[in-house]
Write a protein that holds these residues in place. Structure first.
Motif, PDB file in Angstrom:
ATOM      1  N   MET A   1       1.842  -6.411   2.237  1.00 44.43           N
ATOM      2  CA  MET A   1       1.695  -4.931   2.240  1.00 44.43           C
ATOM      3  C   MET A   1       0.754  -4.512   3.366  1.00 44.43           C
ATOM      4  SD  MET A   1       2.611  -2.117   0.687  1.00 44.43           S
ATOM      5  CE  MET A   1       2.018  -0.454   0.482  1.00 44.43           C
ATOM      6  N   LYS A   2       1.217  -3.617   4.187  1.00 45.74           N
ATOM      7  CA  LYS A   2       0.362  -3.129   5.283  1.00 45.74           C
ATOM      8  C   LYS A   2      -0.698  -2.180   4.744  1.00 45.74           C
ATOM      9  CE  LYS A   2       3.666  -3.132   9.113  1.00 45.74           C
ATOM     10  NZ  LYS A   2       4.531  -2.264   9.905  1.00 45.74           N
ATOM     11  N   ASN A   3      -1.864  -2.165   5.372  1.00 42.67           N
ATOM     12  CA  ASN A   3      -2.872  -1.169   4.959  1.00 42.67           C
ATOM     13  C   ASN A   3      -2.571   0.164   5.665  1.00 42.67           C
ATOM     14  OD1 ASN A   3      -3.959  -1.290   7.516  1.00 42.67           O
ATOM     15  ND2 ASN A   3      -5.680  -2.574   6.928  1.00 42.67           N
ATOM     16  N   LEU A   4      -3.357   1.187   5.328  1.00 40.87           N
ATOM     17  CA  LEU A   4      -3.119   2.540   5.862  1.00 40.87           C
ATOM     18  C   LEU A   4      -3.155   2.588   7.377  1.00 40.87           C
ATOM     19  CD1 LEU A   4      -5.072   5.373   3.997  1.00 40.87           C
ATOM     20  CD2 LEU A   4      -2.697   5.364   4.748  1.00 40.87           C
ATOM     21  N   SER A   5      -4.146   1.914   7.928  1.00 37.47           N
ATOM     22  CA  SER A   5      -4.313   1.888   9.382  1.00 37.47           C
ATOM     23  C   SER A   5      -3.072   1.334  10.074  1.00 37.47           C
ATOM     24  CB  SER A   5      -5.501   0.984   9.701  1.00 37.47           C
ATOM     25  OG  SER A   5      -6.460   1.681  10.370  1.00 37.47           O
TER      26      SER A   5
END
Ligand SMILES: *Cc1c(COP(=O)(O)O)cnc(C)c1O
Length: 422
Positions: A1-5
């Motif tokens: 899962m990618k983070n917000l950034s």
């Protein structure tokens, strides 16, 4: 899962950003008082009130409640042909604290549009009276926003290259100092004989984007007096300086000659919602008041005078005028003065200055506005848990009025260690 950034990098195009050089944005997930929290849980003292907006603190409960109450009554309505309580009350409350000569107010939705409206008021003021005045006057190094009229009067044009040939006709004068004021006045006396200058747009006393450059109230007063004697519409851009930052409600309160037009935004809505207001004196309004429909000011933005934004502004005004907030403003002014005594003698500090809660120091190093050393300084501050945004070799503080003494010490500590490493 990618983070917000990481997710941000897929579709979002950010302001004032060369994405190839600065691909990563810091993801902020919440804010309270003077603090911002990023997605990894790290906290930062917001040393610039998120671009001079959140002066009463982020997510201020008093303001949130007022806006929530408004939200349940009336969310949005067209403001042409309609009106509503929050806008009318805001007009009444704002007029109580604005300079006495102000009489009418015109809503829009950001600082640049507040300036556009001011420029249109000046140009049409003369046009409606059958006069040909097409030139605007502005200070060198001023900043008034990023729409075309506002960009045209802005002197800080390093990145305006692609647009310059489309600008309005603007002439510039230097900000007043005891050294140049006589020359400037003599030049203006002469220049005004042509009767073609419609308006003068200026940031009173403090030029924000020019790295918090400050100038002399007496010199500015003489310029304003002369211009007004020649019917030049004087437009104070108080988008940055308004609502207590200079120690008074408005920067124009420090100057004897009052502007014809005042542009407000940023702290107007306490950092909650975008809105702007351009106010003017009765004689400006009168030039538009006519049986001729074409003499009206035909300008509107869809969200003009949004009731929620008006409710936020009303709550902000109430806080600003409270004894507690005025004490906070005085406390921060005094605190900066004490810090100045310590830092101004540092060998790496070339110059310091203060106006109200605005404090700035220039480092004795050569630096590009968006260069490597500037990035190094910025990263140092963020590492220390302090959000400061150096402008060239200038470090400045414009923290929320509710910043605690402890948080102020954290800001000062980060500046002290930054100055030691440059
Ligand atoms: C920020 C600013 C503007 C522009 O306001 P926006 O809301 O960013 O369009 C105009 N004038 C001054 C003095 C400002 O500081």
């Amino acid at each position: 899962m990618k983070n917000l950034s990481e997710r941000d990098q897929v579709h979002v195009w950010h302001p004032l950003t060369q994405h190839k050089l600065h691909p990563r944005m810091l993801a902020v997930v919440k804010a309270k008082g003077a603090l911002l929290f990023d997605e990894d849980g790290k906290e930062y003292v917001d040393g610039i009130s998120s671009w001079y907006t959140s002066v009463y603190g982020h997510c201020n409960d008093f303001i949130l409640e007022k806006v929530y109450a408004q939200m349940q009554r009336l969310d949005q309505v067209v403001f042409s042909g309609f009106t509503h309580e929050p806008a009318v009350r805001l007009s009444e409350e704002l007029m109580k604290i604005l300079p006495e000569n102000q009489s009418k107010l015109f809503f829009s939705d950001n600082g640049s549009t507040a300036v556009e409206v001011g420029i249109k008021m000046a140009l049409q003021f003369h046009f409606n009276q059958g006069e040909q005045r097409k030139v605007l006057l502005a200070f060198e190094e001023g900043f008034h926003g990023d729409t075309f009229g506002a960009m045209s009067v802005s002197g800080l044009s390093v990145y305006n290259g692609p647009f310059e040939e489309f600008f309005l006709d603007v002439e510039r004068i230097p900000v007043p100092s005891p050294d140049n004021i006589e020359t400037t006045l003599a030049h203006l006396e002469n220049r005004l004989q042509q009767n073609d200058i419609a308006g003068f747009v200026y940031e009173p006393l403090v030029q924000g984007a020019a790295a918090m450059q400050m100038h002399d109230a007496e010199g500015l007063n003489r310029i304003l007096k002369l211009l007004k004697a020649h019917a030049v519409v004087t437009i104070a851009d108080e988008v940055m300086t308004g609502f207590g930052k200079t120690g008074k409600y408005f920067s124009s309160d420090h100057i004897e000659t009052k502007p014809d037009v005042i542009c407000l935004s940023k702290a107007l809505t306490a950092g909650l919602l975008p809105m702007a207001i351009t106010t003017c004196s009765q004689h400006i309004y009168d030039a538009f008041y006519s049986d001729d429909i074409g003499k009206g000011l035909f300008h509107a933005h869809t969200y003009t005078a949004n009731p929620l934004a008006c409710a936020a502004a009303l709550a902000g005004l109430e806080l600003l005028q409270s004894g507690a907030m005025q004490n906070n403003i005085a406390r921060i002014q005094a605190s900066h003065q004490k810090f100045d005594l310590e830092i101004s003698t540092h060998p790496k500090v070339a110059r310091t200055r203060q106006c109200g809660v605005i404090y700035a120091l220039d480092l004795d190093v050569q630096m590009e506005r968006y260069g490597n050393l500037r990035d190094k300084l910025f990263n140092h501050f963020m590492g220390e848990g302090v959000f400061l945004r150096p402008l060239g070799n200038t470090i400045y503080i414009l923290a929320p009025y509710i910043t605690t003494d402890e948080q102020l010490q954290k800001i000062y500590g980060a500046i002290q260690s930054a100055v030691d490493i440059v």
